[in-house]
Design a protein around this motif. Sequence first.
Motif, PDB file in Angstrom:
ATOM      1  N   GLY A  46     -10.308 -36.556   1.224  1.00  0.00           N
ATOM      2  CA  GLY A  46     -10.216 -35.127   0.956  1.00  0.00           C
ATOM      3  C   GLY A  46     -11.575 -34.464   1.096  1.00  0.00           C
ATOM      4  O   GLY A  46     -12.439 -34.936   1.831  1.00  0.00           O
ATOM      5  N   PRO A  47     -11.801 -33.355   0.384  1.00  0.00           N
ATOM      6  CA  PRO A  47     -13.080 -32.656   0.504  1.00  0.00           C
ATOM      7  C   PRO A  47     -14.245 -33.547   0.071  1.00  0.00           C
ATOM      8  O   PRO A  47     -14.120 -34.356  -0.843  1.00  0.00           O
ATOM      9  CB  PRO A  47     -12.947 -31.464  -0.435  1.00  0.00           C
ATOM     10  CG  PRO A  47     -11.511 -31.346  -0.740  1.00  0.00           C
ATOM     11  CD  PRO A  47     -10.887 -32.680  -0.519  1.00  0.00           C
ATOM     12  N   TYR A  48     -15.386 -33.358   0.714  1.00  0.00           N
ATOM     13  CA  TYR A  48     -16.558 -34.173   0.419  1.00  0.00           C
ATOM     14  C   TYR A  48     -17.118 -33.828  -0.953  1.00  0.00           C
ATOM     15  O   TYR A  48     -17.264 -32.662  -1.310  1.00  0.00           O
ATOM     16  CB  TYR A  48     -17.630 -33.942   1.486  1.00  0.00           C
ATOM     17  CG  TYR A  48     -18.898 -34.700   1.231  1.00  0.00           C
ATOM     18  CD1 TYR A  48     -18.925 -36.079   1.324  1.00  0.00           C
ATOM     19  CD2 TYR A  48     -20.059 -34.047   0.871  1.00  0.00           C
ATOM     20  CE1 TYR A  48     -20.078 -36.792   1.083  1.00  0.00           C
ATOM     21  CE2 TYR A  48     -21.225 -34.744   0.623  1.00  0.00           C
ATOM     22  CZ  TYR A  48     -21.225 -36.111   0.739  1.00  0.00           C
ATOM     23  OH  TYR A  48     -22.373 -36.811   0.497  1.00  0.00           O
ATOM     24  N   ASN A  49     -17.413 -34.846  -1.734  1.00  0.00           N
ATOM     25  CA  ASN A  49     -18.012 -34.692  -3.054  1.00  0.00           C
ATOM     26  C   ASN A  49     -19.345 -35.436  -3.047  1.00  0.00           C
ATOM     27  O   ASN A  49     -19.368 -36.664  -2.946  1.00  0.00           O
ATOM     28  CB  ASN A  49     -17.087 -35.268  -4.125  1.00  0.00           C
ATOM     29  CG  ASN A  49     -17.632 -35.095  -5.520  1.00  0.00           C
ATOM     30  OD1 ASN A  49     -18.714 -34.559  -5.720  1.00  0.00           O
ATOM     31  ND2 ASN A  49     -16.876 -35.557  -6.498  1.00  0.00           N
ATOM     32  N   PRO A  50     -20.491 -34.722  -3.161  1.00  0.00           N
ATOM     33  CA  PRO A  50     -21.784 -35.398  -3.076  1.00  0.00           C
ATOM     34  C   PRO A  50     -22.075 -36.337  -4.240  1.00  0.00           C
ATOM     35  O   PRO A  50     -22.984 -37.153  -4.156  1.00  0.00           O
ATOM     36  CB  PRO A  50     -22.792 -34.250  -3.030  1.00  0.00           C
ATOM     37  CG  PRO A  50     -22.092 -33.091  -3.612  1.00  0.00           C
ATOM     38  CD  PRO A  50     -20.632 -33.286  -3.331  1.00  0.00           C
ATOM     39  N   SER A  51     -21.315 -36.267  -5.322  1.00  0.00           N
ATOM     40  CA  SER A  51     -21.574 -37.131  -6.471  1.00  0.00           C
ATOM     41  C   SER A  51     -20.741 -38.409  -6.451  1.00  0.00           C
ATOM     42  O   SER A  51     -20.809 -39.205  -7.371  1.00  0.00           O
ATOM     43  CB  SER A  51     -21.299 -36.381  -7.769  1.00  0.00           C
ATOM     44  OG  SER A  51     -19.931 -36.085  -7.886  1.00  0.00           O
ATOM     45  N   ARG A  52     -19.963 -38.619  -5.406  1.00  0.00           N
ATOM     46  CA  ARG A  52     -19.081 -39.790  -5.317  1.00  0.00           C
ATOM     47  C   ARG A  52     -19.649 -40.815  -4.352  1.00  0.00           C
ATOM     48  O   ARG A  52     -20.198 -40.465  -3.313  1.00  0.00           O
ATOM     49  CB  ARG A  52     -17.703 -39.352  -4.844  1.00  0.00           C
ATOM     50  CG  ARG A  52     -16.734 -40.479  -4.753  1.00  0.00           C
ATOM     51  CD  ARG A  52     -15.347 -40.009  -4.399  1.00  0.00           C
ATOM     52  NE  ARG A  52     -14.519 -41.184  -4.163  1.00  0.00           N
ATOM     53  CZ  ARG A  52     -13.401 -41.167  -3.495  1.00  0.00           C
ATOM     54  NH1 ARG A  52     -12.945 -40.047  -3.005  1.00  0.00           N
ATOM     55  NH2 ARG A  52     -12.723 -42.264  -3.321  1.00  0.00           N
ATOM     56  N   TYR A  53     -19.487 -42.087  -4.673  1.00  0.00           N
ATOM     57  CA  TYR A  53     -19.906 -43.179  -3.800  1.00  0.00           C
ATOM     58  C   TYR A  53     -18.731 -43.532  -2.902  1.00  0.00           C
ATOM     59  O   TYR A  53     -17.651 -43.875  -3.376  1.00  0.00           O
ATOM     60  CB  TYR A  53     -20.336 -44.394  -4.623  1.00  0.00           C
ATOM     61  CG  TYR A  53     -20.719 -45.585  -3.802  1.00  0.00           C
ATOM     62  CD1 TYR A  53     -21.837 -45.546  -2.991  1.00  0.00           C
ATOM     63  CD2 TYR A  53     -19.974 -46.752  -3.829  1.00  0.00           C
ATOM     64  CE1 TYR A  53     -22.200 -46.635  -2.220  1.00  0.00           C
ATOM     65  CE2 TYR A  53     -20.329 -47.845  -3.080  1.00  0.00           C
ATOM     66  CZ  TYR A  53     -21.446 -47.785  -2.270  1.00  0.00           C
ATOM     67  OH  TYR A  53     -21.802 -48.862  -1.518  1.00  0.00           O
ATOM     68  N   ALA A  81     -30.031 -42.335  -2.042  1.00  0.00           N
ATOM     69  CA  ALA A  81     -28.623 -41.946  -2.187  1.00  0.00           C
ATOM     70  C   ALA A  81     -28.169 -42.062  -3.645  1.00  0.00           C
ATOM     71  O   ALA A  81     -27.431 -41.207  -4.143  1.00  0.00           O
ATOM     72  CB  ALA A  81     -27.742 -42.805  -1.290  1.00  0.00           C
ATOM     73  N   LEU A  82     -28.618 -43.097  -4.335  1.00  0.00           N
ATOM     74  CA  LEU A  82     -28.287 -43.277  -5.755  1.00  0.00           C
ATOM     75  C   LEU A  82     -28.838 -42.133  -6.597  1.00  0.00           C
ATOM     76  O   LEU A  82     -28.131 -41.564  -7.436  1.00  0.00           O
ATOM     77  CB  LEU A  82     -28.845 -44.608  -6.247  1.00  0.00           C
ATOM     78  CG  LEU A  82     -28.722 -44.888  -7.736  1.00  0.00           C
ATOM     79  CD1 LEU A  82     -27.286 -45.245  -8.066  1.00  0.00           C
ATOM     80  CD2 LEU A  82     -29.657 -45.985  -8.136  1.00  0.00           C
ATOM     81  N   ILE A  83     -30.091 -41.769  -6.360  1.00  0.00           N
ATOM     82  CA  ILE A  83     -30.708 -40.671  -7.105  1.00  0.00           C
ATOM     83  C   ILE A  83     -30.006 -39.356  -6.791  1.00  0.00           C
ATOM     84  O   ILE A  83     -29.767 -38.538  -7.691  1.00  0.00           O
ATOM     85  CB  ILE A  83     -32.212 -40.609  -6.801  1.00  0.00           C
ATOM     86  CG1 ILE A  83     -32.908 -41.847  -7.369  1.00  0.00           C
ATOM     87  CG2 ILE A  83     -32.833 -39.338  -7.351  1.00  0.00           C
ATOM     88  CD1 ILE A  83     -34.335 -42.026  -6.909  1.00  0.00           C
TER      89      ILE A  83
END
Length: 122
Positions: free
Chosen positions: A31-38, A70-72
Amino acid sequence: MSSSLSSMISSVIDLSKFGNYPQGYDPAKHGPYNPSRYYGKPDTPFGDVKLTELPAWISRREKGYRPTVALISRAYWRWNLKYIHPRKATMAPMYQVAVSLSILFYVMNYMRIRGHRSYKYH
């Protein structure tokens, strides 16, 4: 001159990797991109890891500059979406920043401050 500089930079740094979605992201599936998801392969959450399994769990982690950044970034976006972006945000993020800066400056100035503990004011 500029073309030789850009070719030299592109030979050192692969610029095609910057500004793109993560490798595991699929718009049809996620679905839509979520920058807080791995979006990588899921693994056992850290809270569920037993002490005997910890070395194997750490060895499965990606190590290096890019995964660390990416983790930060994901941690920042989780914090941002939880505390800054809600409609009814509270003062919590400002308190968190103030306490974090206080601790940071205390640690930075500790060598100067520690001499004051043996002073006798009388």
